[in-house]
Design a protein around this motif. Sequence first.
Motif, PDB file in Angstrom:
ATOM      1  N   TYR A   1     -32.938  31.353  24.096  1.00 60.56           N
ATOM      2  CA  TYR A   1     -34.684  32.253  23.822  1.00 60.56           C
ATOM      3  C   TYR A   1     -34.975  32.220  25.049  1.00 60.56           C
ATOM      4  CZ  TYR A   1     -36.640  27.514  25.005  1.00 60.56           C
ATOM      5  OH  TYR A   1     -36.926  26.544  26.038  1.00 60.56           O
ATOM      6  N   PRO A   2     -36.162  33.308  25.287  1.00 66.10           N
ATOM      7  CA  PRO A   2     -36.603  33.501  26.123  1.00 66.10           C
ATOM      8  C   PRO A   2     -37.726  32.825  26.809  1.00 66.10           C
ATOM      9  CG  PRO A   2     -37.436  34.587  24.386  1.00 66.10           C
ATOM     10  CD  PRO A   2     -36.588  33.668  24.511  1.00 66.10           C
ATOM     11  N   THR A   3     -37.937  32.974  28.324  1.00 61.89           N
ATOM     12  CA  THR A   3     -39.331  31.997  28.641  1.00 61.89           C
ATOM     13  C   THR A   3     -40.053  32.936  30.122  1.00 61.89           C
ATOM     14  OG1 THR A   3     -38.101  30.772  30.933  1.00 61.89           O
ATOM     15  CG2 THR A   3     -38.297  29.795  28.783  1.00 61.89           C
ATOM     16  N   ASP A   4     -40.277  32.338  30.852  1.00 63.36           N
ATOM     17  CA  ASP A   4     -41.211  33.042  31.719  1.00 63.36           C
ATOM     18  C   ASP A   4     -40.265  32.856  32.648  1.00 63.36           C
ATOM     19  OD1 ASP A   4     -41.711  30.402  32.414  1.00 63.36           O
ATOM     20  OD2 ASP A   4     -43.312  30.368  32.849  1.00 63.36           O
ATOM     21  N   SER A   5     -39.253  32.591  32.908  1.00 62.80           N
ATOM     22  CA  SER A   5     -38.764  32.675  34.053  1.00 62.80           C
ATOM     23  C   SER A   5     -37.138  32.891  33.492  1.00 62.80           C
ATOM     24  CB  SER A   5     -38.653  31.197  34.654  1.00 62.80           C
ATOM     25  OG  SER A   5     -37.970  30.357  34.306  1.00 62.80           O
ATOM     26  N   LEU A   6     -36.202  32.299  33.227  1.00 59.15           N
ATOM     27  CA  LEU A   6     -34.869  32.547  32.491  1.00 59.15           C
ATOM     28  C   LEU A   6     -34.656  32.142  31.163  1.00 59.15           C
ATOM     29  CD1 LEU A   6     -32.992  30.554  35.546  1.00 59.15           C
ATOM     30  CD2 LEU A   6     -32.407  32.530  34.974  1.00 59.15           C
ATOM     31  N   TYR A   7     -33.530  32.854  31.670  1.00 56.47           N
ATOM     32  CA  TYR A   7     -33.428  32.362  29.724  1.00 56.47           C
ATOM     33  C   TYR A   7     -32.705  31.328  29.351  1.00 56.47           C
ATOM     34  CZ  TYR A   7     -33.922  37.090  26.863  1.00 56.47           C
ATOM     35  OH  TYR A   7     -34.405  37.785  25.905  1.00 56.47           O
ATOM     36  N   ALA A   8     -32.995  30.236  28.384  1.00 59.79           N
ATOM     37  CA  ALA A   8     -32.961  28.965  27.878  1.00 59.79           C
ATOM     38  C   ALA A   8     -31.963  29.076  26.580  1.00 59.79           C
ATOM     39  CB  ALA A   8     -34.348  28.288  28.334  1.00 59.79           C
ATOM     40  N   LEU A   9     -31.467  27.459  27.416  1.00 58.09           N
ATOM     41  CA  LEU A   9     -30.130  27.034  26.363  1.00 58.09           C
ATOM     42  C   LEU A   9     -31.097  26.222  25.587  1.00 58.09           C
ATOM     43  CD1 LEU A   9     -26.670  26.845  27.431  1.00 58.09           C
ATOM     44  CD2 LEU A   9     -27.481  28.655  25.886  1.00 58.09           C
ATOM     45  N   GLY A  10     -31.123  25.614  23.913  1.00 58.36           N
ATOM     46  CA  GLY A  10     -32.711  24.878  23.447  1.00 58.36           C
ATOM     47  C   GLY A  10     -32.560  24.363  22.198  1.00 58.36           C
ATOM     48  N   CYS A  11     -32.968  23.341  22.456  1.00 63.04           N
ATOM     49  CA  CYS A  11     -32.600  22.594  20.892  1.00 63.04           C
ATOM     50  C   CYS A  11     -33.826  21.347  20.673  1.00 63.04           C
ATOM     51  CB  CYS A  11     -31.371  21.498  21.058  1.00 63.04           C
ATOM     52  SG  CYS A  11     -31.641  19.789  22.116  1.00 63.04           S
ATOM     53  N   ASN A  12     -34.105  20.481  19.924  1.00 60.49           N
ATOM     54  CA  ASN A  12     -35.246  20.130  19.852  1.00 60.49           C
ATOM     55  C   ASN A  12     -34.570  19.125  20.197  1.00 60.49           C
ATOM     56  OD1 ASN A  12     -36.544  18.435  17.895  1.00 60.49           O
ATOM     57  ND2 ASN A  12     -36.271  18.277  16.337  1.00 60.49           N
ATOM     58  N   ALA A  13     -35.651  18.842  20.855  1.00 67.19           N
ATOM     59  CA  ALA A  13     -35.896  17.028  21.780  1.00 67.19           C
ATOM     60  C   ALA A  13     -36.237  15.992  21.721  1.00 67.19           C
ATOM     61  CB  ALA A  13     -37.503  17.761  22.804  1.00 67.19           C
ATOM     62  N   LEU A  14     -36.352  16.505  20.240  1.00 68.74           N
ATOM     63  CA  LEU A  14     -36.491  14.604  19.375  1.00 68.74           C
ATOM     64  C   LEU A  14     -35.050  14.353  18.389  1.00 68.74           C
ATOM     65  CD1 LEU A  14     -39.670  14.559  18.081  1.00 68.74           C
ATOM     66  CD2 LEU A  14     -38.971  14.005  19.845  1.00 68.74           C
ATOM     67  N   ASP A  15     -34.022  15.133  18.282  1.00 69.27           N
ATOM     68  CA  ASP A  15     -32.903  15.268  18.242  1.00 69.27           C
ATOM     69  C   ASP A  15     -31.497  14.809  18.788  1.00 69.27           C
ATOM     70  OD1 ASP A  15     -30.190  15.775  17.286  1.00 69.27           O
ATOM     71  OD2 ASP A  15     -30.781  17.322  15.354  1.00 69.27           O
ATOM     72  N   ASN A  16     -31.232  13.619  19.176  1.00 70.39           N
ATOM     73  CA  ASN A  16     -30.095  13.054  19.326  1.00 70.39           C
ATOM     74  C   ASN A  16     -28.781  13.345  19.593  1.00 70.39           C
ATOM     75  OD1 ASN A  16     -31.713  10.587  21.736  1.00 70.39           O
ATOM     76  ND2 ASN A  16     -32.329   9.854  19.465  1.00 70.39           N
ATOM     77  N   ARG A  17     -28.225  13.586  19.059  1.00 72.06           N
ATOM     78  CA  ARG A  17     -27.194  14.512  18.472  1.00 72.06           C
ATOM     79  C   ARG A  17     -27.513  16.357  19.045  1.00 72.06           C
ATOM     80  NH1 ARG A  17     -22.200  14.197  17.486  1.00 72.06           N
ATOM     81  NH2 ARG A  17     -21.031  15.840  15.770  1.00 72.06           N
ATOM     82  N   ALA A  18     -28.449  16.649  19.063  1.00 70.09           N
ATOM     83  CA  ALA A  18     -28.049  17.946  19.244  1.00 70.09           C
ATOM     84  C   ALA A  18     -28.788  17.777  21.147  1.00 70.09           C
ATOM     85  CB  ALA A  18     -29.417  18.570  19.329  1.00 70.09           C
ATOM     86  N   ILE A  19     -29.116  16.692  21.160  1.00 68.55           N
ATOM     87  CA  ILE A  19     -29.362  17.080  22.904  1.00 68.55           C
ATOM     88  C   ILE A  19     -27.662  16.839  23.732  1.00 68.55           C
ATOM     89  CG2 ILE A  19     -30.107  15.376  24.812  1.00 68.55           C
ATOM     90  CD1 ILE A  19     -32.510  14.772  23.223  1.00 68.55           C
TER      91      ILE A  19
END
Length: 227
Positions: free
Chosen positions: A55-73
């Motif tokens: 997904y886009p941010t105001d700098s680089l595009y980023a990889l993201g996941c739910n910050a409350l999901d340990n397995r996804a992290i």
Amino acid sequence: MKYDIITMQSHKLLLTLWLENQNAMEYLTIYPSSINERAIEQAVDALRDGKIIVYPTDSLYALGCNALDNRAIERLCAIKGINPAKQLLSVVCSDISQAAEYARIDNNAFSLIKRNAPGPFTFILPASTTLPKVFKGRRTVGVRIPDNAIAQALARALGNPILSASVEVKEDSPEEAANPESLEMTYEPIAALIIDGGEGGIMPSTVVDCLDSSEPQIVRQGKGRLC
């Protein structure tokens, strides 16, 4: 030996991701000036399901996941080669109120963030106990409040931060990191969804150490100019 075990675990996680993402990556186009709430919900559903998105941010595009999901992290860290026990983990928040739920922000830090966010900054702050177990034992967390309507809408609709790591910028072809179609080809084997929010940047955020909020220190000068 410990490094070898971590590497083996990372390879297993990456193989699992590849097997889980045999279906084509979903490609969503969202215009920052006119947010499509239906598309935002589609991306948020993927995050809630433990998936990784681009997904886009105001700098680089980023990889993201739910910050409350340990397995996804764990999966995202494996993709980026991050050891969460040793390296800074950063979260994208919708606003300073959401950030204050997951990081300890004193008056000095609040004033600094208020002056500079939303913007291309990562503020290193004391971590709150509300973060999941992968953060346990860590004193710090990087907090981002990007000046990007799509990133803010995602964190707001999710109801909690997004663990975020910038896409790779290749020295010989840095423009690929800014192009959503190029990113689709790069990350299709491991990400479930990409949001095309237009051409991105190739300069990372400015990282500011706020652990001593009376004397914040710039750790990495990036796109943001601190005021």
